[in-house]
Design an enzyme around this catalytic site. Structure first.
Site, PDB file in Angstrom:
ATOM      1  N   CYS A 144      30.300  34.406  25.866  1.00 13.92           N
ATOM      2  CA  CYS A 144      31.201  34.853  24.701  1.00 13.92           C
ATOM      3  C   CYS A 144      32.850  34.204  24.910  1.00 13.92           C
ATOM      4  O   CYS A 144      33.296  33.630  23.429  1.00 13.92           O
ATOM      5  CB  CYS A 144      31.722  36.121  24.550  1.00 13.92           C
TER       6      CYS A 144
HETATM    7  C1  UDX Z   1      32.397  38.337  28.575  1.00 16.50           C
HETATM    8  C2  UDX Z   1      33.213  39.892  28.931  1.00 16.50           C
HETATM    9  O1  UDX Z   1      33.792  41.068  29.652  1.00 16.50           O
HETATM   10  C3  UDX Z   1      32.605  41.379  27.491  1.00 16.50           C
HETATM   11  O2  UDX Z   1      33.481  42.721  27.370  1.00 16.50           O
HETATM   12  C4  UDX Z   1      32.320  40.333  26.406  1.00 16.50           C
HETATM   13  O3  UDX Z   1      31.593  41.586  25.378  1.00 16.50           O
HETATM   14  C5  UDX Z   1      31.031  39.283  26.297  1.00 16.50           C
HETATM   15  O4  UDX Z   1      31.676  38.503  27.211  1.00 16.50           O
HETATM   16  P1  UDX Z   1      31.058  37.724  30.707  1.00 16.50           P
HETATM   17  O5  UDX Z   1      30.839  37.022  29.731  1.00 16.50           O
HETATM   18  O6  UDX Z   1      29.906  38.743  30.562  1.00 16.50           O
HETATM   19  O7  UDX Z   1      32.111  39.414  29.723  1.00 16.50           O
HETATM   20  O8  UDX Z   1      31.930  38.187  31.903  1.00 16.50           O
HETATM   21  P2  UDX Z   1      33.528  37.985  32.739  1.00 16.50           P
HETATM   22  O9  UDX Z   1      33.013  39.128  33.915  1.00 16.50           O
HETATM   23  O10 UDX Z   1      33.885  38.597  31.408  1.00 16.50           O
HETATM   24  O11 UDX Z   1      33.792  36.544  33.363  1.00 16.50           O
HETATM   25  C6  UDX Z   1      33.267  35.725  32.324  1.00 16.50           C
HETATM   26  C7  UDX Z   1      33.592  34.853  32.459  1.00 16.50           C
HETATM   27  O12 UDX Z   1      35.411  34.484  33.448  1.00 16.50           O
HETATM   28  C8  UDX Z   1      33.276  34.307  33.717  1.00 16.50           C
HETATM   29  O13 UDX Z   1      33.018  32.792  34.439  1.00 16.50           O
HETATM   30  C9  UDX Z   1      33.990  34.716  35.315  1.00 16.50           C
HETATM   31  O14 UDX Z   1      33.550  33.903  36.353  1.00 16.50           O
HETATM   32  C10 UDX Z   1      35.793  34.588  34.584  1.00 16.50           C
HETATM   33  N1  UDX Z   1      36.946  35.464  35.083  1.00 16.50           N
HETATM   34  C11 UDX Z   1      36.923  36.372  35.044  1.00 16.50           C
HETATM   35  C12 UDX Z   1      37.036  34.594  36.044  1.00 16.50           C
HETATM   36  O15 UDX Z   1      37.550  33.194  35.901  1.00 16.50           O
HETATM   37  N2  UDX Z   1      38.615  35.124  36.666  1.00 16.50           N
HETATM   38  C13 UDX Z   1      38.771  36.400  35.758  1.00 16.50           C
HETATM   39  O16 UDX Z   1      39.647  37.051  36.869  1.00 16.50           O
HETATM   40  C14 UDX Z   1      37.401  37.185  35.387  1.00 16.50           C
END
Ligand code: UDX
Length: 423
Positions: free
Chosen positions: A263
């Site tokens: 996303c």
């Molecule tokens: C995300 C959104 O959270 C969700 O609401 C949307 O509809 C789809 O995209 P998702 O892609 O499943 O969900 O994962 P998410 O848990 O949000 O993490 C995304 C990425 O960000 C991961 O690679 C994670 O490691 C990274 N991340 C997350 C960070 O690097 N730091 C953070 O503090 C949080």
């Protein structure tokens, strides 16, 4: 209610299954006969916590899958959940949206009762009004009020999608009439969350804005982390002190290798494209992407700082999925890392508890191991790319390395001696 869900991908399967859990009669329409058979047999075609149990409970009862659009003829509501993959210029490919809309239109033709067509796919503002509505109405042969239109974005995190669906922060419903909006709200009866009614295009924009803001928080934390690293400050201590301010909040401030997944990259790129189309220069959003691109390369630079040239060196990559608890490698930060390691002549040994098969398809030539210890054995350096909880227990396994050089891209290790990307 009778609900048809067009598209049996990640969003469609979770949405359809959760609607069945809420007591509706659901048909998931999917062209892949293999997925259809899996759903009807109660087997999840994707990995998602809690999905298997729910499918077993509802499949062949009030949840069915089919390759046919016939269920739409008697549906109260049709949810369009097809993919909007990125095109090379960053804009989303809306061809599946257009073809799904035309098919839905054909099957709502000559209906006696009202029905509502709801877009759940992530689409640029204006898509429901300018692409979906005309395509449906043209095929349906009606311009009247017999069909309502709504846009109801999803905010599902992979690995927590069922929980996010059943316990959302909010339910956003954009609609072209109060009747359509109220019908969609009724479907969510039983779920306790604020319901926000908006215009169609505001609902479309809310999804992009939410993802862009979350991505911005991560890139912000990463940029601050990069500065902190030079100053010998632990950015996690800093963000803990900052996150108590309710105007900022503690979540999504974990610095590291950057964001991956299906996303954030895609939606921020789409927003950048949209901004340029309307004549804006989206400097902030472009920087969010830029910081994210650079983070993985900083890990390799840190590694080279300790090892010198990495040509011919054995480098262990721990974690291939874009985050823990998934086998999804889309936009995983491990991908650019492995690519650069190979370009620089390193020998890569890789391990992930779930995501080895998809990475094998992308990089067939590297060594895949069945444990972290296997990947670390004899390695000259190690890069930790995913926050898998099992990595937190690693310690003596690192002694299997030729030299204990560990660069951490996610704050997950508890052993001593690792060098964090931003800490
Ligand atoms: C995300 C959104 O959270 C969700 O609401 C949307 O509809 C789809 O995209 P998702 O892609 O499943 O969900 O994962 P998410 O848990 O949000 O993490 C995304 C990425 O960000 C991961 O690679 C994670 O490691 C990274 N991340 C997350 C960070 O690097 N730091 C953070 O503090 C949080």
């Amino acid at each position: 209610m009778k609900i048809s869900v067009v598209g049996g991908g990640y969003v469609g399967i979770v949405t359809g299954t959760c609607f069945a859990r809420l007591g509706h009669e659901v048909t998931i329409i999917e062209i892949d006969a293999g997925k259809v058979a899996a759903v009807n047999n109660g087997q999840p075609p994707i990995y998602e916590i809690g999905l298997e149990e729910l499918l077993r409970e509802h499949a062949a009862k009030n949840l069915r899958a089919s390759t046919s659009f016939a269920s739409i003829a008697s549906a109260d509501c049709v949810f369009i959940c097809v993919g909007t993959p990125p095109k090379p210029d960053g804009s989303p490919d809306l061809s599946f949206i257009a073809s799904a809309s035309a098919s839905v239109g054909t099957h709502v033709k000559n209906r006696a009762s009202y029905c509502c067509i709801v877009v759940k796919s992530t689409v640029p503002p204006g898509t429901t009004e300018k692409i979906v509505m005309p395509a449906v109405l043209k095929q349906a042969g009606t311009a009247g009020d017999a069909i309502g239109f709504a846009m109801n974005p999803e905010f599902l995190r992979e690995g927590r999608a069922i929980e996010d669906f059943m316990h959302p922060d909010r339910i956003v419903i954009g609609s072209n009439s109060p009747r359509a909006g109220e019908l969609v709200e009724q479907i969510y009866q039983g779920i306790s969350a604020p319901v926000i009614h908006t215009s169609l295009s505001a609902a479309e924009m809310i999804k992009y804005t939410a993802n862009a803001f979350l991505a911005t928080k991560i890139s912000f934390a990463n940029e601050l982390g990069n500065i902190c690293k030079h100053l010998g400050i632990d950015v996690y201590e800093v963000m803990k002190g900052v996150g108590y301010d309710p105007r900022i909040g503690p979540l999504f401030l974990n610095a590291g290798a950057g964001f991956g997944g299906s996303c954030f990259q895609k939606d921020v790129s789409a927003l950048v494209h949209l901004a340029k189309e309307v004549g804006e220069d989206p400097v902030l959003l472009q920087s969010v992407l830029c910081v994210n691109e650079q983070q993985p390369h900083r890990m390799i630079a840190l590694l080279e700082g300790k090892l010198g040239s990495i040509a011919g060196k054995r480098i262990a990559v721990l974690g291939l999925a874009f985050k823990d608890n998934t086998d999804d490698i889309r936009d995983s930060r491990a991908v650019p890392v492995i690519r650069e390691l190979l370009q620089k002549g390193a020998v890569v040994s890789a391990y992930d508890p779930m995501a080895v098969p998809p990475m094998q398809r992308l990089f067939p030539g590297i060594e895949y191991c069945s444990s972290a210890a296997g990947a670390l054995n004899g390695a000259d350096g190690c890069l930790v790319m995913t926050e898998w909880p099992e990595f937190s227990r690693l310690d003596k396994e690192f002694d299997l390395m030729a030299q204990r050089i560990i660069i951490e891209g996610r704050r997950i290790l508890s052993c001593k001696g690792a060098d964090g990307i931003c800490w």
